[in-house]
Design a protein around this motif. Sequence first.
Motif, PDB file in Angstrom:
ATOM      1  N   THR A   1     -17.140  -2.262 -13.518  1.00  0.00           N
ATOM      2  CA  THR A   1     -17.719  -2.302 -14.864  1.00  0.00           C
ATOM      3  C   THR A   1     -19.227  -2.162 -14.727  1.00  0.00           C
ATOM      4  N   HIS A   2     -19.833  -1.580 -15.762  1.00  0.00           N
ATOM      5  CA  HIS A   2     -21.284  -1.378 -15.708  1.00  0.00           C
ATOM      6  C   HIS A   2     -21.823  -1.269 -17.122  1.00  0.00           C
ATOM      7  N   SER A   3     -23.004  -1.834 -17.340  1.00  0.00           N
ATOM      8  CA  SER A   3     -23.691  -1.674 -18.617  1.00  0.00           C
ATOM      9  C   SER A   3     -25.189  -1.610 -18.384  1.00  0.00           C
ATOM     10  N   ASP A   4     -25.881  -0.819 -19.201  1.00  0.00           N
ATOM     11  CA  ASP A   4     -27.332  -0.737 -19.158  1.00  0.00           C
ATOM     12  C   ASP A   4     -27.835  -0.401 -20.563  1.00  0.00           C
ATOM     13  N   GLU A   5     -29.040   0.139 -20.659  1.00  0.00           N
ATOM     14  CA  GLU A   5     -29.630   0.417 -21.968  1.00  0.00           C
ATOM     15  C   GLU A   5     -29.005   1.624 -22.654  1.00  0.00           C
ATOM     16  N   GLU A   6     -28.309   2.476 -21.897  1.00  0.00           N
ATOM     17  CA  GLU A   6     -27.819   3.742 -22.444  1.00  0.00           C
ATOM     18  C   GLU A   6     -26.320   3.786 -22.689  1.00  0.00           C
ATOM     19  N   HIS A   7     -25.548   3.007 -21.946  1.00  0.00           N
ATOM     20  CA  HIS A   7     -24.092   3.083 -22.075  1.00  0.00           C
ATOM     21  C   HIS A   7     -23.439   1.911 -21.357  1.00  0.00           C
ATOM     22  N   ALA A   8     -22.115   1.810 -21.538  1.00  0.00           N
ATOM     23  CA  ALA A   8     -21.313   0.852 -20.777  1.00  0.00           C
ATOM     24  C   ALA A   8     -20.013   1.540 -20.398  1.00  0.00           C
ATOM     25  N   PHE A   9     -19.478   1.184 -19.221  1.00  0.00           N
ATOM     26  CA  PHE A   9     -18.197   1.778 -18.839  1.00  0.00           C
ATOM     27  C   PHE A   9     -17.365   0.791 -18.042  1.00  0.00           C
ATOM     28  N   ILE A  10     -16.054   1.065 -18.040  1.00  0.00           N
ATOM     29  CA  ILE A  10     -15.103   0.351 -17.196  1.00  0.00           C
ATOM     30  C   ILE A  10     -14.208   1.385 -16.531  1.00  0.00           C
ATOM     31  N   SER A  11     -14.040   1.280 -15.217  1.00  0.00           N
ATOM     32  CA  SER A  11     -13.142   2.155 -14.462  1.00  0.00           C
ATOM     33  C   SER A  11     -11.926   1.354 -14.030  1.00  0.00           C
ATOM     34  N   ILE A  12     -10.735   1.921 -14.270  1.00  0.00           N
ATOM     35  CA  ILE A  12      -9.490   1.228 -13.961  1.00  0.00           C
ATOM     36  C   ILE A  12      -8.560   2.156 -13.179  1.00  0.00           C
ATOM     37  N   LEU A  13      -7.652   1.555 -12.410  1.00  0.00           N
ATOM     38  CA  LEU A  13      -6.822   2.296 -11.463  1.00  0.00           C
ATOM     39  C   LEU A  13      -5.340   2.005 -11.675  1.00  0.00           C
ATOM     40  N   PHE A  14      -4.542   3.087 -11.657  1.00  0.00           N
ATOM     41  CA  PHE A  14      -3.085   2.997 -11.611  1.00  0.00           C
ATOM     42  C   PHE A  14      -2.635   3.763 -10.383  1.00  0.00           C
ATOM     43  N   ARG A  15      -1.894   3.096  -9.504  1.00  0.00           N
ATOM     44  CA  ARG A  15      -1.472   3.743  -8.260  1.00  0.00           C
ATOM     45  C   ARG A  15       0.049   3.717  -8.138  1.00  0.00           C
ATOM     46  N   SER A  16       0.559   4.645  -7.346  1.00  0.00           N
ATOM     47  CA  SER A  16       2.002   4.722  -7.118  1.00  0.00           C
ATOM     48  C   SER A  16       2.487   3.497  -6.354  1.00  0.00           C
ATOM     49  N   SER A  17       3.800   3.242  -6.491  1.00  0.00           N
ATOM     50  CA  SER A  17       4.437   2.105  -5.835  1.00  0.00           C
ATOM     51  C   SER A  17       5.887   2.474  -5.560  1.00  0.00           C
ATOM     52  N   LEU A  18       6.615   1.576  -4.968  1.00  0.00           N
ATOM     53  CA  LEU A  18       8.035   1.836  -4.727  1.00  0.00           C
ATOM     54  C   LEU A  18       8.778   2.053  -6.041  1.00  0.00           C
ATOM     55  N   SER A  19       8.406   1.310  -7.079  1.00  0.00           N
ATOM     56  CA  SER A  19       9.101   1.458  -8.360  1.00  0.00           C
ATOM     57  C   SER A  19       8.766   2.787  -9.025  1.00  0.00           C
ATOM     58  N   THR A  20       7.519   3.251  -8.947  1.00  0.00           N
ATOM     59  CA  THR A  20       7.187   4.545  -9.562  1.00  0.00           C
ATOM     60  C   THR A  20       7.812   5.693  -8.779  1.00  0.00           C
ATOM     61  N   LYS A  21       7.911   5.560  -7.454  1.00  0.00           N
ATOM     62  CA  LYS A  21       8.459   6.659  -6.639  1.00  0.00           C
ATOM     63  C   LYS A  21       9.954   6.821  -6.845  1.00  0.00           C
ATOM     64  N   ALA A  22      10.630   5.796  -7.340  1.00  0.00           N
ATOM     65  CA  ALA A  22      12.049   5.935  -7.659  1.00  0.00           C
ATOM     66  C   ALA A  22      12.255   6.827  -8.879  1.00  0.00           C
ATOM     67  N   VAL A  23      11.213   6.964  -9.684  1.00  0.00           N
ATOM     68  CA  VAL A  23      11.268   7.757 -10.914  1.00  0.00           C
ATOM     69  C   VAL A  23      10.507   9.067 -10.768  1.00  0.00           C
ATOM     70  N   TYR A  24       9.448   9.027  -9.971  1.00  0.00           N
ATOM     71  CA  TYR A  24       8.510  10.141  -9.832  1.00  0.00           C
ATOM     72  C   TYR A  24       8.079  10.169  -8.366  1.00  0.00           C
ATOM     73  N   PRO A  25       8.664  11.064  -7.559  1.00  0.00           N
ATOM     74  CA  PRO A  25       8.583  10.953  -6.096  1.00  0.00           C
ATOM     75  C   PRO A  25       7.265  11.447  -5.490  1.00  0.00           C
ATOM     76  N   PHE A  26       6.161  10.871  -5.964  1.00  0.00           N
ATOM     77  CA  PHE A  26       4.848  11.286  -5.468  1.00  0.00           C
ATOM     78  C   PHE A  26       3.970  10.062  -5.259  1.00  0.00           C
ATOM     79  N   ASP A  27       3.103  10.164  -4.262  1.00  0.00           N
ATOM     80  CA  ASP A  27       2.059   9.163  -4.069  1.00  0.00           C
ATOM     81  C   ASP A  27       0.825   9.629  -4.830  1.00  0.00           C
ATOM     82  N   PHE A  28       0.228   8.727  -5.607  1.00  0.00           N
ATOM     83  CA  PHE A  28      -0.902   9.137  -6.436  1.00  0.00           C
ATOM     84  C   PHE A  28      -1.841   7.967  -6.698  1.00  0.00           C
ATOM     85  N   LYS A  29      -3.041   8.319  -7.127  1.00  0.00           N
ATOM     86  CA  LYS A  29      -3.987   7.379  -7.710  1.00  0.00           C
ATOM     87  C   LYS A  29      -4.530   8.006  -8.988  1.00  0.00           C
ATOM     88  N   VAL A  30      -4.483   7.254 -10.073  1.00  0.00           N
ATOM     89  CA  VAL A  30      -5.041   7.706 -11.339  1.00  0.00           C
ATOM     90  C   VAL A  30      -6.184   6.756 -11.705  1.00  0.00           C
TER      91      VAL A  30
END
Length: 285
Positions: free
Chosen positions: A105-134
Motif C-alpha cells: 500500500t502507498h499514499s502521497d500527495e498525488e495518489h494512493a494505491f493498493i496492490s493485491i495478489l491471487f496465486r494458483s493453488s492445488l484447488s485452482t489447478k483442479a479447475v484450471y491446470p495452470f500455475d499463475f500469479k495475478v
Amino acid sequence: MYTIEQFEKDMFTMYQLKHPTGNSWITVCPERGGIITGYGTNNEERLYLNEATLFDRKQNVRGGIPVLFPISGQLKNKQYHWGNQTYDMPNHGLARIHPWEVLETHSDEEHAFISILFRSSLSTKAVYPFDFKVIFTYTLRGDQLLIHQSYENLSDTPMPIYPGLHPYFKSDKKVVGLDIPTKTYYDYNDEEEKAFTGQIDLTHLKEAVLLENTHTQVKATVDQQSINMEMDEPFHYTVLWTEQDQRFVCVEPWTRKNGELNRQEDLIKVPARDTFDTWVSFQII
C-alpha cells in the motif's frame, strides 16, 4: 495527503483509500476475491453493494467490482475441454471466489494505491491446470479509479485467459446510454444481433447484452450519471446487465465474448513464463 485506512468489518480486513478532501474514495476487501466494495466521487457512493452477500462466504458477492478471471461469463454446462481433459469452471472464473493477499500500500500527495495478489493453488489447478500469479493495483487519483492488471503465467505452456470486470453502479433506472460508434449489439436474451441506436433499455431483460468496443474509451449514462471508462486495447467488449428488482446497472469491460473457452477461437494466450499486462480506468461525472 491521500490516506489509507485499514479496518475490520465482520471478520474481514478492509482497506479504504481516500482523497485529501475526503470527497472521493475506494474501499477494497482483499480476502473476498480482491473486490472493490466501494467507489465514491463528489462525496457520493457510486457502487451498489448487497452487504449480506459480501459477508456470507457461501454466496457470490452482488455488488462492488468483482474480478473476472480466467474467464468472463459462463461456459456451456460450466465445463470446457483443454488438452485431453474436461474441467469444471464456475461462472466468471476463480478470482472472485478465492482470497487475495496484500502486497503493498502507498499514499502521497498525488495518489494512493493498493496492490493485491491471487496465486494458483492445488484447488485452482483442479479447475484450471495452470500455475499463475495475478496482481491487481487499485489506484485512486483525484476522482479517477485506475485498475492495473498483471497476469503472469508460471507454467511451461501457454495459458488461456479472457479477463474482465463486473462493476455494479447504483441506479434506479434501467436505461443505459452509450457513446460507442457501433451499429449493432448482441442480445443474449434471444441470441440475436440487433440495431443499436445509442441506448438500451434493460427493464425487461433477464440476460445481458454485449456491444463491441471500436476504440478504447466508452462513455455510459446511467440515471443521470456519466461513467467514463478508458481501457487498454484488449478490452474489446462492453456488457450490460441488471436484476429487475435491484437498484443497479452493470456496465462491464470484457476482453472477449461469453463462452470463448468453449469455442477457443479468440482466446488471449499468455506465453509460457511470460506476463500479460493491461488496465481499465473509471471516472464518474
